[in-house]
Enzyme design. Structure first.
Site, PDB file in Angstrom:
ATOM      1  N   HIS A  79       0.715  -1.231  -0.111  1.00  0.00           N
ATOM      2  CA  HIS A  79      -0.024  -0.065   0.097  1.00  0.00           C
ATOM      3  C   HIS A  79       0.905   1.259  -0.081  1.00  0.00           C
ATOM      4  O   HIS A  79       0.448   2.457  -0.150  1.00  0.00           O
ATOM      5  CB  HIS A  79      -0.950   0.167   1.084  1.00  0.00           C
ATOM      6  CG  HIS A  79      -0.352   0.389   2.447  1.00  0.00           C
ATOM      7  ND1 HIS A  79      -0.074  -0.448   3.365  1.00  0.00           N
ATOM      8  CD2 HIS A  79      -0.361   1.621   3.017  1.00  0.00           C
ATOM      9  CE1 HIS A  79       0.243   0.143   4.583  1.00  0.00           C
ATOM     10  NE2 HIS A  79       0.498   1.511   4.281  1.00  0.00           N
ATOM     11  N   ASP A 123      -0.016  -7.598   1.841  1.00  0.00           N
ATOM     12  CA  ASP A 123       0.589  -6.187   1.710  1.00  0.00           C
ATOM     13  C   ASP A 123       2.220  -6.038   2.084  1.00  0.00           C
ATOM     14  O   ASP A 123       2.791  -5.758   3.015  1.00  0.00           O
ATOM     15  CB  ASP A 123      -0.223  -5.356   2.873  1.00  0.00           C
ATOM     16  CG  ASP A 123       0.190  -3.977   2.791  1.00  0.00           C
ATOM     17  OD1 ASP A 123       0.644  -3.286   1.895  1.00  0.00           O
ATOM     18  OD2 ASP A 123      -0.228  -3.240   3.970  1.00  0.00           O
ATOM     19  N   GLN A 210       0.631   5.931  11.366  1.00  0.00           N
ATOM     20  CA  GLN A 210       0.721   6.420  10.352  1.00  0.00           C
ATOM     21  C   GLN A 210       2.277   6.913   9.658  1.00  0.00           C
ATOM     22  O   GLN A 210       2.763   7.627  10.624  1.00  0.00           O
ATOM     23  CB  GLN A 210      -0.386   7.549   9.938  1.00  0.00           C
ATOM     24  CG  GLN A 210      -1.600   7.184   9.389  1.00  0.00           C
ATOM     25  CD  GLN A 210      -2.484   6.051  10.183  1.00  0.00           C
ATOM     26  OE1 GLN A 210      -2.431   6.137  11.456  1.00  0.00           O
ATOM     27  NE2 GLN A 210      -2.909   5.110   9.516  1.00  0.00           N
ATOM     28  N   GLY A 211       2.777   6.361   8.675  1.00  0.00           N
ATOM     29  CA  GLY A 211       4.016   6.750   8.357  1.00  0.00           C
ATOM     30  C   GLY A 211       5.176   5.587   8.792  1.00  0.00           C
ATOM     31  O   GLY A 211       6.155   5.534   8.449  1.00  0.00           O
ATOM     32  N   ASP A 212       4.586   4.765   9.718  1.00  0.00           N
ATOM     33  CA  ASP A 212       5.430   3.411  10.000  1.00  0.00           C
ATOM     34  C   ASP A 212       5.190   2.432   9.066  1.00  0.00           C
ATOM     35  O   ASP A 212       6.071   1.376   8.849  1.00  0.00           O
ATOM     36  CB  ASP A 212       5.076   3.007  11.388  1.00  0.00           C
ATOM     37  CG  ASP A 212       5.705   4.102  12.461  1.00  0.00           C
ATOM     38  OD1 ASP A 212       6.605   4.369  12.269  1.00  0.00           O
ATOM     39  OD2 ASP A 212       4.940   3.989  13.505  1.00  0.00           O
ATOM     40  N   SER A 213       4.086   2.527   8.254  1.00  0.00           N
ATOM     41  CA  SER A 213       3.786   1.338   7.298  1.00  0.00           C
ATOM     42  C   SER A 213       4.908   1.022   6.405  1.00  0.00           C
ATOM     43  O   SER A 213       5.786   1.871   5.934  1.00  0.00           O
ATOM     44  CB  SER A 213       2.862   1.821   6.187  1.00  0.00           C
ATOM     45  OG  SER A 213       1.729   1.791   6.866  1.00  0.00           O
TER      46      SER A 213
HETATM   47  N1  ARG Z   1      -1.319   2.378   7.326  1.00  0.00           N
HETATM   48  C1  ARG Z   1      -0.295   2.874   8.054  1.00  0.00           C
HETATM   49  C2  ARG Z   1       0.759   3.602   7.178  1.00  0.00           C
HETATM   50  O1  ARG Z   1       0.345   3.608   5.956  1.00  0.00           O
HETATM   51  C3  ARG Z   1       0.249   2.132   9.106  1.00  0.00           C
HETATM   52  C4  ARG Z   1      -0.936   2.106  10.193  1.00  0.00           C
HETATM   53  C5  ARG Z   1      -0.576   1.207  11.371  1.00  0.00           C
HETATM   54  N2  ARG Z   1      -1.413   0.980  12.433  1.00  0.00           N
HETATM   55  C6  ARG Z   1      -1.466   0.733  13.497  1.00  0.00           C
HETATM   56  N3  ARG Z   1      -2.301   0.920  14.524  1.00  0.00           N
HETATM   57  N4  ARG Z   1      -0.599  -0.039  13.802  1.00  0.00           N
HETATM   58  O2  ARG Z   1       1.698   4.281   7.648  1.00  0.00           O
END
Ligand code: ARG
Length: 264
Positions: A79, A123, A210-213
């Site tokens: 993603h 993913d 967000q941003g750790d993905s």
């Molecule tokens: N989708 C998020 C990203 O793009 C990562 C989110 C992780 N969330 C969590 N609750 N662990 O960075």
């Protein structure tokens, strides 16, 4: 704490070593407070990683994390790169401080998104680099036996739900949450077998955000070496109680990842 000195005075039989220990403790207790003792203001429950502690972690320019699968191949989340221009990603490595002059920045040349990726499960993706980043790599778990215990997570993502991206790499430890428990939180949105959950179930407070993905979720194997068990994928909010963080289950895709990397 206030009663301690009195008790010490009375405890005339205390040995020198015991006294020294107690006074060391009180020195520590009186020392300057932590820069920000409130964990909720320090990442989602994390602290700063040391320079070189996780040398395989990289930052991708669209605002994701990744791990060096090989010196010139980054394993990240589908993603993060789905729809990206193959040569348009800059990967930053070798530093915890993204603004450090020692940062190594390399451009991407190719992107391989997991076959069949459609936004639910699967993913993962690989990014080929123009030249190698000369840092230790992170091996991937080829066996589901590592899918338990306590995991390390790290990234430059938000320090709380809705928070800012970080300049310095932050790290934390999170416990495994089994599929049945995780499904109670997420129902059919979870894809067991392709996803693995972590978090302090009833308390929350520690999580990726967000941003750790795309960044790695990892642990040590029997030999004491780090092995990548997950890829940061998604979750409802960040660090909420009863809402575990969800990661791509690396062992499920280890064969596909290996094959894709060899053909990249
Ligand atoms: N989708 C998020 C990203 O793009 C990562 C989110 C992780 N969330 C969590 N609750 N662990 O960075």
């Amino acid at each position: 704490m206030k009663t301690k000195p009195r008790r010490l005075q009375r405890a005339v039989t205390l040995g020198v070593i015991a006294l020294a220990t107690v006074s060391l403790q009180s020195v520590a207790a009186q020392a300057a407070p932590h820069p920000d003792p409130n964990p909720s203001n320090r990442i989602v429950g994390g602290t700063r990683a040391e320079q070189g502690e996780f040398p395989f972690i990289v930052r991708l320019s669209m605002g994701c994390g990744g791990a060096l699968y090989a010196k010139d191949i980054v394993l990240t989340a589908a993603h993060c790169v789905d729809g990206s221009d193959a040569t348009g990603i800059t990967v930053t490595g070798a530093v915890v401080d993204l603004e450090s002059p020692d940062a190594i920045k390399v451009k991407s040349t190719k992107i391989l998104v997991a076959p069949g990726y459609d936004g639910k499960g699967k993913d993962w993706a690989l990014v080929k680099l123009e030249k190698p980043i000369d840092q230790p790599t992170l091996k991937i778990a080829k066996d589901p036996k590592y899918n338990e215990g306590e995991f390390d997570i790290a990234g430059w993502g938000a320090d709380k739900e809705g928070g800012q991206q970080q300049r310095y790499l932050l790290k934390a430890k999170v416990p495994f949450v089994d599929d049945a428990t995780c499904q109670k939180a997420y129902g059919d949105r979870l894809t067991p077998g392709e996803e693995i959950c972590t978090g302090k179930l009833h308390v929350g407070g520690v999580d990726t955000c967000q941003g750790d993905s795309g960044g790695p979720m990892f642990r040590r194997d029997e030999a004491g070496e780090y092995v990548q068990v997950g890829i940061v994928s998604w979750g409802d909010g960040c660090a909420r109680p009863e809402s575990p963080g969800i990661y791509t289950e690396v062992s499920t895709f280890a064969g596909d990842i290996e094959k894709a990397a060899s053909e990249l």
